[in-house]
Write a protein that holds these residues in place. Structure first.
Motif, short mmCIF file in Angstrom:
data_model
loop_
_atom_site.label_atom_id
_atom_site.label_comp_id
_atom_site.label_asym_id
_atom_site.label_seq_id
_atom_site.Cartn_x
_atom_site.Cartn_y
_atom_site.Cartn_z
N ILE A 1 3.69 18.92 -13.11
CA ILE A 1 4.82 19.50 -13.85
C ILE A 1 4.43 19.73 -15.30
CG2 ILE A 1 7.12 18.97 -14.77
CD1 ILE A 1 7.61 17.48 -12.04
N LEU A 2 3.77 18.77 -15.92
CA LEU A 2 3.37 18.92 -17.32
C LEU A 2 2.29 19.98 -17.47
CD1 LEU A 2 3.42 15.19 -18.46
CD2 LEU A 2 5.13 16.96 -18.87
N ASP A 3 1.36 20.05 -16.53
CA ASP A 3 0.36 21.12 -16.57
C ASP A 3 1.03 22.48 -16.46
OD1 ASP A 3 -1.77 19.39 -16.86
OD2 ASP A 3 -2.27 19.36 -14.71
N ALA A 4 2.03 22.59 -15.57
CA ALA A 4 2.76 23.85 -15.40
C ALA A 4 3.49 24.22 -16.68
CB ALA A 4 3.74 23.73 -14.24
N THR A 5 4.05 23.23 -17.35
CA THR A 5 4.76 23.49 -18.60
C THR A 5 3.81 24.03 -19.65
OG1 THR A 5 6.28 21.66 -18.11
CG2 THR A 5 6.21 22.45 -20.38
N ARG A 6 2.64 23.44 -19.76
CA ARG A 6 1.64 23.93 -20.73
C ARG A 6 1.22 25.36 -20.39
NH1 ARG A 6 -0.43 18.71 -19.37
NH2 ARG A 6 0.13 17.16 -20.95
N GLU A 7 1.02 25.63 -19.11
CA GLU A 7 0.62 26.98 -18.69
C GLU A 7 1.69 28.00 -19.06
OE1 GLU A 7 -0.09 26.71 -14.54
OE2 GLU A 7 -1.86 25.41 -14.75
N ALA B 1 0.83 -1.20 0.00
CA ALA B 1 0.00 0.00 0.00
C ALA B 1 0.87 1.26 0.00
CB ALA B 1 -0.92 -0.02 1.21
N GLU B 2 1.97 1.18 0.76
CA GLU B 2 2.88 2.34 0.81
C GLU B 2 3.51 2.59 -0.54
OE1 GLU B 2 6.97 3.75 3.14
OE2 GLU B 2 5.90 1.93 3.78
N GLY B 3 3.94 1.50 -1.20
CA GLY B 3 4.54 1.66 -2.52
C GLY B 3 3.54 2.20 -3.53
N GLY B 4 2.29 1.73 -3.45
CA GLY B 4 1.26 2.22 -4.36
C GLY B 4 0.98 3.70 -4.15
N LEU B 5 0.96 4.12 -2.89
CA LEU B 5 0.73 5.53 -2.58
C LEU B 5 1.87 6.39 -3.08
CD1 LEU B 5 -1.27 7.44 -1.18
CD2 LEU B 5 0.01 7.10 0.94
N ARG B 6 3.09 5.87 -2.94
CA ARG B 6 4.26 6.61 -3.41
C ARG B 6 4.20 6.83 -4.93
NH1 ARG B 6 7.72 4.10 -0.60
NH2 ARG B 6 8.23 2.44 -2.08
N GLU B 7 3.83 5.77 -5.63
CA GLU B 7 3.72 5.87 -7.09
C GLU B 7 2.60 6.84 -7.49
OE1 GLU B 7 5.72 4.66 -9.50
OE2 GLU B 7 6.97 4.14 -7.77
N GLN B 8 1.53 6.83 -6.73
CA GLN B 8 0.42 7.75 -7.00
C GLN B 8 0.86 9.20 -6.82
OE1 GLN B 8 -3.07 6.96 -4.64
NE2 GLN B 8 -4.16 8.75 -5.38
N HIS B 9 1.63 9.46 -5.76
CA HIS B 9 2.12 10.81 -5.52
C HIS B 9 3.09 11.24 -6.63
CE1 HIS B 9 1.17 10.62 -0.92
NE2 HIS B 9 0.12 10.96 -1.65
N LYS B 10 3.93 10.32 -7.09
CA LYS B 10 4.84 10.62 -8.19
C LYS B 10 4.07 10.98 -9.45
CE LYS B 10 8.37 7.96 -9.01
NZ LYS B 10 9.23 6.75 -9.17
N ALA B 11 3.02 10.21 -9.74
CA ALA B 11 2.20 10.47 -10.92
C ALA B 11 1.52 11.83 -10.82
CB ALA B 11 1.17 9.36 -11.11
N GLN B 12 1.06 12.18 -9.64
CA GLN B 12 0.41 13.48 -9.44
C GLN B 12 1.39 14.63 -9.65
OE1 GLN B 12 -1.18 12.97 -5.49
NE2 GLN B 12 -3.09 12.03 -6.22
N ARG B 13 2.60 14.47 -9.11
CA ARG B 13 3.61 15.53 -9.28
C ARG B 13 4.03 15.64 -10.75
NH1 ARG B 13 8.17 14.03 -5.19
NH2 ARG B 13 7.18 11.99 -5.42
N ALA C 1 5.09 24.67 -10.94
CA ALA C 1 4.51 23.41 -10.45
C ALA C 1 4.62 23.25 -8.94
CB ALA C 1 5.19 22.22 -11.14
N GLU C 2 5.36 24.16 -8.30
CA GLU C 2 5.58 24.12 -6.85
C GLU C 2 6.27 22.82 -6.43
OE1 GLU C 2 1.70 24.84 -5.16
OE2 GLU C 2 1.89 27.02 -5.44
N VAL C 3 7.34 22.51 -7.16
CA VAL C 3 8.19 21.38 -6.81
C VAL C 3 9.64 21.84 -6.92
CG1 VAL C 3 6.54 19.65 -7.63
CG2 VAL C 3 8.32 20.50 -9.19
N ALA C 4 10.56 21.03 -6.45
CA ALA C 4 11.98 21.35 -6.56
C ALA C 4 12.45 21.10 -7.99
CB ALA C 4 12.79 20.50 -5.59
N PRO C 5 13.43 21.90 -8.49
CA PRO C 5 13.96 21.65 -9.83
C PRO C 5 14.44 20.21 -10.02
CG PRO C 5 14.71 23.77 -9.05
CD PRO C 5 14.00 23.12 -7.89
N ALA C 6 15.02 19.63 -8.96
CA ALA C 6 15.48 18.25 -9.08
C ALA C 6 14.32 17.29 -9.31
CB ALA C 6 16.23 17.85 -7.80
#
Length: 207
Positions: free
Chosen positions: A20-26, A4-16, A45-50
């Motif tokens: 990022i792609l939405d921010a790029t389009r904007e 469940a933890e791994g699935g949640l982590r992947e979900q958060h990665k997909a959301q970020r 996108a309110e994330v770190a450049p890395a």
């Protein structure tokens, strides 16, 4: 088996990644000719450049990811339509480009592999539609339908690049893409359907 933890982590990665792609389009819509930098994208996108680099990659990978998102959306739309009508495949493809012209034009201009932007969804659907038309006896049995679809795709890429360069407007983009399809269908028509498939060519030019 994924925890469940791994699935949640992947979900958060997909959301970020989506953010990022939405921010790029904007950013592209706000400043169509601006240089896309990782820091600007990250700030929007309110994330770190890395995070931008880790989840997507350098600039070329960003264009590639935008193209993949474009093809995912096209695939979704075409799946709703089904594969029965090649004209609807072409219309839906052109419509998706012209709905977001700033992003579409920059994507085609900047992505080194932009010639592949039609390779996945529209060509797959065109092949299916052509094969179905052949099964129904509309197209000749001795014709390779995958070659027909490839010919239409090549012509559509040419029309796309003319549209990106502002040499033709939205309506002409669609007209030229449909003209390419009509030429191919007429050339491959079985005898009972030839007059019907030739009709669009008798009433419409290439302009």
């Amino acid at each position: 088996m994924q925890t469940a933890e791994g699935g949640l982590r992947e979900q958060h990665k997909a959301q970020r990644r989506a953010r990022i792609l939405d921010a790029t389009r904007e950013l592209l819509r706000d400043s169509p000719e601006s240089v896309l930098g990782t820091e600007r994208i990250a700030e929007r996108a309110e994330v770190a450049p890395a995070t931008v680099y880790n989840l997507i990659g350098p600039r070329e990978k960003i264009w590639e990811a935008l193209a993949a998102g474009f093809m995912d959306e096209l695939e979704r739309r075409l799946a709703l339509l089904g594969a029965g009508d090649p004209r609807e495949v072409v219309r839906s493809t052109v419509r998706l480009f012209v709905e977001d012209p700033v992003v579409s034009r920059r994507l085609v201009r900047e992505w080194a592999k932009s010639g592949l932007v039609l390779d996945r969804s529209p060509l797959t659907q065109l092949r299916r539609a052509m094969a179905e038309a052949q099964t129904q006896g509309i197209l000749r049995a001795d014709i390779r339908t995958d070659a027909l679809a490839a010919a239409v795709g090549t012509s559509c890429v040419g029309a796309l690049h003319q549209w990106v360069a502002a040499l033709i407007d939205d309506d002409r983009f669609l007209a030229r893409a449909l003209f390419a399809l009509d030429v191919v269908l007429a050339a491959a028509a079985a005898d009972p359907h030839r007059d019907r498939l030739l009709a669009p060519l008798r009433t419409r030019g290439t302009s």
